[in-house]
Design an enzyme around this catalytic site. Structure first.
Site, short mmCIF file in Angstrom:
data_model
loop_
_atom_site.label_atom_id
_atom_site.label_comp_id
_atom_site.label_asym_id
_atom_site.label_seq_id
_atom_site.Cartn_x
_atom_site.Cartn_y
_atom_site.Cartn_z
N HIS A 50 0.84 -1.20 0.00
CA HIS A 50 0.00 0.00 0.00
C HIS A 50 0.87 1.25 0.00
O HIS A 50 2.08 1.17 0.25
CB HIS A 50 -0.94 0.02 1.21
P1 TYD Z 1 -1.49 -2.59 7.58
O1 TYD Z 1 -1.05 -1.18 7.64
O2 TYD Z 1 -2.20 -3.06 6.34
O3 TYD Z 1 -0.26 -3.56 7.86
P2 TYD Z 1 1.13 -3.73 7.09
O4 TYD Z 1 1.32 -2.53 6.22
O5 TYD Z 1 2.15 -3.84 8.16
O6 TYD Z 1 1.06 -4.99 6.33
O7 TYD Z 1 -2.40 -2.86 8.85
C1 TYD Z 1 -2.87 -4.17 9.19
C2 TYD Z 1 -4.15 -4.00 9.99
O8 TYD Z 1 -3.90 -3.30 11.19
C3 TYD Z 1 -5.23 -3.22 9.24
O9 TYD Z 1 -6.49 -3.85 9.51
C4 TYD Z 1 -5.22 -1.87 9.88
C5 TYD Z 1 -4.74 -2.14 11.29
N1 TYD Z 1 -3.93 -1.04 11.84
C6 TYD Z 1 -4.44 -0.26 12.87
O10 TYD Z 1 -5.59 -0.46 13.33
N2 TYD Z 1 -3.68 0.75 13.38
C7 TYD Z 1 -2.43 1.01 12.91
O11 TYD Z 1 -1.74 1.94 13.41
C8 TYD Z 1 -1.91 0.20 11.83
C9 TYD Z 1 -0.54 0.46 11.27
C10 TYD Z 1 -2.69 -0.81 11.34
#
Ligand code: TYD
Length: 134
Positions: free
Chosen positions: A50
């Protein structure tokens, strides 16, 4: 062009081990509004996939190692994080994938804003379109 920027953090070493500290204005070029960390990442798993519309982040490998693949829609660069005293600054509008997490690795992330799903671009085609528009 450098898509990420390394930030050297202070390292205080003595016979008892090492200590690194991070202060908002001194080491991080934004006000830290959120801290999160990734851990217990299973072998072979990729995370990320992303970009953010308006979010700057600094990632630090507190333990172990992993790669950040950064992509601005035109160029891609791989950064290996493996040092607890080196941060990787990642600007908004940068697609990122994280992979090659070593066993027991911990990825600390300092972020310039609170969590908001509205700030995410999770579709790569949408991201490329936004890059073309500038
Ligand atoms: P995501 O940012 O997609 O993870 P990564 O980039 O590390 O693969 O986040 C994973 C899940 O966690 C998504 O459902 C959103 C949630 N999340 C939060 O609730 N708060 C946060 O600060 C972050 C970074 C993620």
């Amino acid at each position: 062009m450098k898509l990420g920027k390394w930030i050297e953090l202070p390292k205080i070493s003595d016979p008892r081990g090492n200590l690194t500290f991070i202060e908002n204005s001194k080491h991080i070029p934004f006000d830290i509004k959120r801290v999160y960390y990734l851990y217990d990442v299973p072998a072979g798993v990729a995370r990320g996939g992303h970009a953010h519309i308006n979010l700057t982040q600094v990632a630090v490998a507190l333990s172990g190692s992993f790669d950040f693949l950064l992509d601005n829609g035109f160029e891609k660069e791989r950064y290996t994080l493996n040092s607890p005293y080196k941060g990787l600054l990642i600007q908004n509008s940068t697609w990122r994938e994280m992979e090659n997490f070593s066993s027991g690795s911990v990825c600390l992330v300092l972020a310039s804003n609170a969590y908001s799903e509205d700030d995410y671009i999770r579709n790569y085609e949408t991201f490329l379109q936004s890059c073309k528009k500038g």
